[in-house]
Design a protein around this motif. Structure first.
Motif, PDB file in Angstrom:
ATOM      1  N   ILE A 153      95.157 -26.817 -55.658  1.00 41.69           N
ATOM      2  CA  ILE A 153      94.898 -25.571 -56.382  1.00 41.69           C
ATOM      3  C   ILE A 153      95.188 -25.747 -57.867  1.00 41.69           C
ATOM      4  CG2 ILE A 153      95.563 -23.136 -56.578  1.00 41.69           C
ATOM      5  CD1 ILE A 153      96.164 -23.173 -53.588  1.00 41.69           C
ATOM      6  N   GLU A 154      96.192 -26.560 -58.176  1.00 40.32           N
ATOM      7  CA  GLU A 154      96.524 -26.830 -59.572  1.00 40.32           C
ATOM      8  C   GLU A 154      95.312 -27.387 -60.314  1.00 40.32           C
ATOM      9  OE1 GLU A 154      99.199 -26.857 -62.681  1.00 40.32           O
ATOM     10  OE2 GLU A 154     100.191 -26.981 -60.744  1.00 40.32           O
ATOM     11  N   ARG A 155      94.556 -28.269 -59.636  1.00 40.39           N
ATOM     12  CA  ARG A 155      93.378 -28.867 -60.279  1.00 40.39           C
ATOM     13  C   ARG A 155      92.262 -27.852 -60.470  1.00 40.39           C
ATOM     14  NH1 ARG A 155      94.697 -33.311 -56.758  1.00 40.39           N
ATOM     15  NH2 ARG A 155      93.110 -32.643 -55.268  1.00 40.39           N
ATOM     16  N   LEU A 156      92.217 -26.828 -59.616  1.00 43.44           N
ATOM     17  CA  LEU A 156      91.143 -25.837 -59.707  1.00 43.44           C
ATOM     18  C   LEU A 156      91.376 -24.817 -60.812  1.00 43.44           C
ATOM     19  CD1 LEU A 156      90.516 -25.074 -55.927  1.00 43.44           C
ATOM     20  CD2 LEU A 156      89.169 -26.533 -57.432  1.00 43.44           C
ATOM     21  N   ILE A 161     102.462 -22.527 -59.155  1.00 45.84           N
ATOM     22  CA  ILE A 161     101.464 -22.972 -60.130  1.00 45.84           C
ATOM     23  C   ILE A 161     101.587 -22.029 -61.314  1.00 45.84           C
ATOM     24  CG2 ILE A 161      99.021 -23.340 -60.574  1.00 45.84           C
ATOM     25  CD1 ILE A 161      98.720 -23.689 -57.516  1.00 45.84           C
ATOM     26  N   ASP A 162     102.013 -22.560 -62.427  1.00 40.68           N
ATOM     27  CA  ASP A 162     102.386 -21.738 -63.572  1.00 40.68           C
ATOM     28  C   ASP A 162     101.267 -21.705 -64.601  1.00 40.68           C
ATOM     29  OD1 ASP A 162     103.562 -20.387 -65.627  1.00 40.68           O
ATOM     30  OD2 ASP A 162     105.369 -21.608 -65.718  1.00 40.68           O
ATOM     31  N   ARG A 163     100.625 -20.567 -64.707  1.00 42.53           N
ATOM     32  CA  ARG A 163      99.675 -20.300 -65.787  1.00 42.53           C
ATOM     33  C   ARG A 163     100.150 -19.026 -66.478  1.00 42.53           C
ATOM     34  NH1 ARG A 163      98.731 -24.659 -64.345  1.00 42.53           N
ATOM     35  NH2 ARG A 163      96.754 -25.626 -63.723  1.00 42.53           N
ATOM     36  N   SER A 164     101.396 -19.061 -66.918  1.00 44.61           N
ATOM     37  CA  SER A 164     102.075 -17.863 -67.415  1.00 44.61           C
ATOM     38  C   SER A 164     101.187 -17.095 -68.395  1.00 44.61           C
ATOM     39  CB  SER A 164     103.378 -18.262 -68.117  1.00 44.61           C
ATOM     40  OG  SER A 164     104.287 -18.811 -67.191  1.00 44.61           O
ATOM     41  N   PRO A 165     101.168 -15.748 -68.206  1.00 44.27           N
ATOM     42  CA  PRO A 165     101.980 -14.953 -67.282  1.00 44.27           C
ATOM     43  C   PRO A 165     101.441 -14.894 -65.858  1.00 44.27           C
ATOM     44  CG  PRO A 165     100.601 -13.508 -68.569  1.00 44.27           C
ATOM     45  CD  PRO A 165     100.339 -14.900 -69.102  1.00 44.27           C
ATOM     46  N   LEU A 166     100.382 -15.641 -65.565  1.00 47.21           N
ATOM     47  CA  LEU A 166      99.839 -15.665 -64.214  1.00 47.21           C
ATOM     48  C   LEU A 166     100.556 -16.751 -63.403  1.00 47.21           C
ATOM     49  CD1 LEU A 166      97.588 -14.621 -62.278  1.00 47.21           C
ATOM     50  CD2 LEU A 166      96.206 -16.519 -63.088  1.00 47.21           C
ATOM     51  N   LEU A 167     101.095 -16.368 -62.244  1.00 45.59           N
ATOM     52  CA  LEU A 167     101.781 -17.307 -61.365  1.00 45.59           C
ATOM     53  C   LEU A 167     101.152 -17.259 -59.975  1.00 45.59           C
ATOM     54  CD1 LEU A 167     105.525 -16.572 -62.246  1.00 45.59           C
ATOM     55  CD2 LEU A 167     104.152 -18.505 -63.040  1.00 45.59           C
ATOM     56  N   VAL A 168     100.973 -18.427 -59.375  1.00 53.26           N
ATOM     57  CA  VAL A 168     100.483 -18.519 -58.002  1.00 53.26           C
ATOM     58  C   VAL A 168     101.573 -19.198 -57.175  1.00 53.26           C
ATOM     59  CG1 VAL A 168      98.723 -19.439 -56.460  1.00 53.26           C
ATOM     60  CG2 VAL A 168      98.098 -18.686 -58.767  1.00 53.26           C
ATOM     61  N   ALA A 169     102.006 -18.553 -56.095  1.00 55.87           N
ATOM     62  CA  ALA A 169     103.064 -19.103 -55.249  1.00 55.87           C
ATOM     63  C   ALA A 169     102.492 -19.472 -53.883  1.00 55.87           C
ATOM     64  CB  ALA A 169     104.191 -18.082 -55.076  1.00 55.87           C
ATOM     65  N   ILE A 170     102.929 -20.625 -53.366  1.00 52.27           N
ATOM     66  CA  ILE A 170     102.483 -21.102 -52.052  1.00 52.27           C
ATOM     67  C   ILE A 170     103.713 -21.407 -51.214  1.00 52.27           C
ATOM     68  CG2 ILE A 170     101.075 -22.799 -50.834  1.00 52.27           C
ATOM     69  CD1 ILE A 170      99.824 -23.459 -53.579  1.00 52.27           C
ATOM     70  N   SER A 171     103.746 -20.874 -49.998  1.00 45.72           N
ATOM     71  CA  SER A 171     104.895 -21.116 -49.128  1.00 45.72           C
ATOM     72  C   SER A 171     104.433 -21.416 -47.713  1.00 45.72           C
ATOM     73  CB  SER A 171     105.828 -19.896 -49.111  1.00 45.72           C
ATOM     74  OG  SER A 171     106.888 -20.082 -48.185  1.00 45.72           O
ATOM     75  N   GLY A 172     105.101 -22.367 -47.099  1.00 40.51           N
ATOM     76  CA  GLY A 172     104.846 -22.663 -45.694  1.00 40.51           C
ATOM     77  C   GLY A 172     105.970 -22.197 -44.806  1.00 40.51           C
ATOM     78  N   LEU A 175      82.670 -26.731 -59.315  1.00 43.01           N
ATOM     79  CA  LEU A 175      83.298 -25.902 -58.281  1.00 43.01           C
ATOM     80  C   LEU A 175      83.782 -24.582 -58.866  1.00 43.01           C
ATOM     81  CD1 LEU A 175      84.229 -25.611 -55.377  1.00 43.01           C
ATOM     82  CD2 LEU A 175      86.323 -26.838 -55.979  1.00 43.01           C
ATOM     83  N   ARG A 176      84.380 -24.633 -60.060  1.00 40.50           N
ATOM     84  CA  ARG A 176      84.814 -23.391 -60.708  1.00 40.50           C
ATOM     85  C   ARG A 176      83.621 -22.489 -60.991  1.00 40.50           C
ATOM     86  NH1 ARG A 176      88.131 -26.830 -64.442  1.00 40.50           N
ATOM     87  NH2 ARG A 176      90.182 -27.022 -63.506  1.00 40.50           N
ATOM     88  N   ALA A 177      82.523 -23.082 -61.471  1.00 40.68           N
ATOM     89  CA  ALA A 177      81.337 -22.280 -61.780  1.00 40.68           C
ATOM     90  C   ALA A 177      80.809 -21.577 -60.538  1.00 40.68           C
ATOM     91  CB  ALA A 177      80.254 -23.171 -62.400  1.00 40.68           C
ATOM     92  N   LEU A 178      80.800 -22.266 -59.391  1.00 42.53           N
ATOM     93  CA  LEU A 178      80.339 -21.642 -58.154  1.00 42.53           C
ATOM     94  C   LEU A 178      81.239 -20.486 -57.743  1.00 42.53           C
ATOM     95  CD1 LEU A 178      79.335 -24.785 -56.058  1.00 42.53           C
ATOM     96  CD2 LEU A 178      77.806 -23.040 -56.965  1.00 42.53           C
ATOM     97  N   ASN A 179      82.525 -20.613 -58.017  1.00 42.96           N
ATOM     98  CA  ASN A 179      83.456 -19.539 -57.668  1.00 42.96           C
ATOM     99  C   ASN A 179      83.391 -18.370 -58.637  1.00 42.96           C
ATOM    100  OD1 ASN A 179      85.225 -20.255 -55.258  1.00 42.96           O
ATOM    101  ND2 ASN A 179      85.297 -22.152 -56.420  1.00 42.96           N
ATOM    102  N   GLU A 180      82.768 -18.559 -59.798  1.00 45.67           N
ATOM    103  CA  GLU A 180      82.657 -17.498 -60.791  1.00 45.67           C
ATOM    104  C   GLU A 180      81.305 -16.791 -60.738  1.00 45.67           C
ATOM    105  OE1 GLU A 180      83.137 -19.760 -64.303  1.00 45.67           O
ATOM    106  OE2 GLU A 180      85.235 -20.257 -63.930  1.00 45.67           O
ATOM    107  N   ALA A 181      80.342 -17.367 -60.021  1.00 42.75           N
ATOM    108  CA  ALA A 181      78.954 -16.914 -60.116  1.00 42.75           C
ATOM    109  C   ALA A 181      78.716 -15.574 -59.434  1.00 42.75           C
ATOM    110  CB  ALA A 181      78.027 -17.966 -59.513  1.00 42.75           C
ATOM    111  N   ASP A 182      77.931 -14.726 -60.088  1.00 44.03           N
ATOM    112  CA  ASP A 182      77.392 -13.519 -59.455  1.00 44.03           C
ATOM    113  C   ASP A 182      76.075 -13.830 -58.762  1.00 44.03           C
ATOM    114  OD1 ASP A 182      79.421 -11.706 -60.483  1.00 44.03           O
ATOM    115  OD2 ASP A 182      78.466 -11.962 -62.428  1.00 44.03           O
TER     116      ASP A 182
END
Length: 431
Positions: free
Chosen positions: A113-116, A87-98, A189-196
């Protein structure tokens, strides 16, 4: 590999037209002919993708002997590494492997995860790096410059947040929908994951709260008749307290914040006190209950308008224009009216609504325990009492409500012959 900056050599007897053009352009190097072990001498990473397993095994053996990284496509046993889904959000990369054993599962996880992860996420590491020397309270900066805020405005706005990030947090008014977590928006969903801190209504279900950050502070501020009641002034004070402490606050409301949810009052209070805010709409109960009971709120033959009405107390009933509400060819969606069904029916009948007007009364709409009661206006109070309908429930009144008997597809149907099939709840097992 090219995107990552690698110098790519392709060994094959023939090349597909696109690869042949790349070779002419110098983007790749082509070793023509049958495989030769010396092709691996100047490489550090080898991918074998032939149709022959014996040939793939030979390539892998040559690569391992030279201490190269080797991947044999769809053959984990011959591989020393696996190529992850990225998942490319350069320079941030997320890799998934099975581990090479479940490519279908990996692809599905990558899609979810791409949608999130918002596309604007990649701009944040660059911004943090540029202003690193000026960021002292980094956690507060990250909380105030999430992907949502960058998505809504140019990067310049995120830069301006640096000056105020340490001074104050922010509030997001989030509509949680009717209670089914599958109906949350991605932004919610993003807001819930960001909330303090999460200030939530009484009707917010546990499955929805479980989607929040595990370390987020949860504060119940529900309003329930005959039970604990949090005054609106106290909710305002809590929003202000936590936002001024530099926290990311989510005000989590059932349905939509701006449909009988006092979202407008809270927004006005935040604006008057200089607190940054955002609003995330939710699926309102009228839309969810109608959809989950098979009732169209409008229909070109019999309903050209929809009226959203609240009937939670006698005071709210006294403010309604009953003559207008009793008109035909419109749909009434009445919130919080279970305790006022006798008065609702009496007033509508007295002002000219036909006694045979169909209704659908949906209890716990969209949840596994949903029940839909159908009938006609003159028998509404008696049927609701007979079947012990309890809040939360939404009343849909109008000609369109008759379609619930034929189009109902979810939960239990009361007061009519059930349809020939019922779709099982996706939450039944979890519940």
């Amino acid at each position: 590999m090219l995107k990552a900056g690698a110098r790519v050599t392709v060994g094959a007897p023939v090349l597909a037209p696109e690869l042949r053009e790349w070779a002419k352009q110098g983007r790749i190097t082509w070793h023509a002919g049958a495989y030769q072990a010396n092709w691996l001498d100047q490489t550090w990473l080898v991918i074998a993708a032939t149709r022959s397993r014996p040939l793939n095994a030979r390539i892998a053996g040559d690569g391992h002997a030279r201490q190269r990284l080797v991947n044999v496509v769809d053959d984990p046993a011959l591989s020393s590494f696996q190529v992850p889904a990225l998942i490319d959000r350069s320079p941030l990369l997320v890799a998934i492997s099975g581990g090479g054993t479940a490519p279908m599962l990996v692809r599905r996880l990558r899609e979810r995860i791409e949608r999130l992860l918002d596309p604007a996420l990649g701009s944040l590491p660059q911004l943090v790096h540029r202003y690193r020397a000026r960021i002292h309270a980094r956690r507060r900066f990250h909380a105030s410059s999430t992907p949502g805020s960058v998505r809504m405005a140019p990067l310049a706005r995120a830069q301006n947040q640096l000056a105020t990030a340490q001074a104050c947090g922010s509030v997001i008014l989030v509509g949680a929908g009717p209670g089914n977590p599958d109906l949350l928006t991605l932004r919610a969903l993003r807001a819930l994951n960001e909330a303090d801190v999460i200030l939530h209504d009484a009707l917010i279900s546990e499955p929805i709260l479980d989607l929040a950050r595990p370390d987020a502070e949860r504060i119940a501020v529900g309003k329930r008749g005959g039970a604990m009641h949090t005054p609106q002034a106290s909710i305002h004070a809590l929003l202000l307290e936590h936002a001024r402490a530099g926290k990311r606050v989510v005000r989590l409301k059932g349905g939509d914040p701006f449909v009988f949810g006092r979202g407008g009052e809270e927004l006005q209070y935040l604006r008057e006190h200089g607190i940054a805010y955002e609003v995330v709409p939710g699926i309102s109960a009228a839309l969810a209950c109608a959809a989950y009971s098979g009732v169209p709120l409008t229909h070109r033959d019999c309903a050209q308008s929809v009226r959203l009405v609240t009937a939670h107390c006698q005071q709210s009933l006294n403010t309604l224009d009953w003559s207008d509400l009793a008109r035909e060819r419109q749909t009434l969606a009445i919130y919080m009216g279970v305790s006022q069904l006798d008065e609702l029916a009496r007033q509508l009948l007295a002002h000219g609504r036909a006694a045979a007007t169909p209704f659908a009364l949906i209890e716990n709409g969209s949840l596994p325990q949903q029940r839909t009661l159908t009938g006609t206006l003159h028998e509404l109070p008696a049927l609701a009492t007979r079947h012990a309908i309890q809040a939360p429930a939404l009343l849909i009144l109008g000609e369109v409500a008759a379609q619930a008997n034929a189009s109902h597809w979810y939960g239990e149907l009361l007061g009519a012959t059930p349809p020939s099939f019922t779709l099982a709840s996706p939450l039944a097992d979890a519940a």
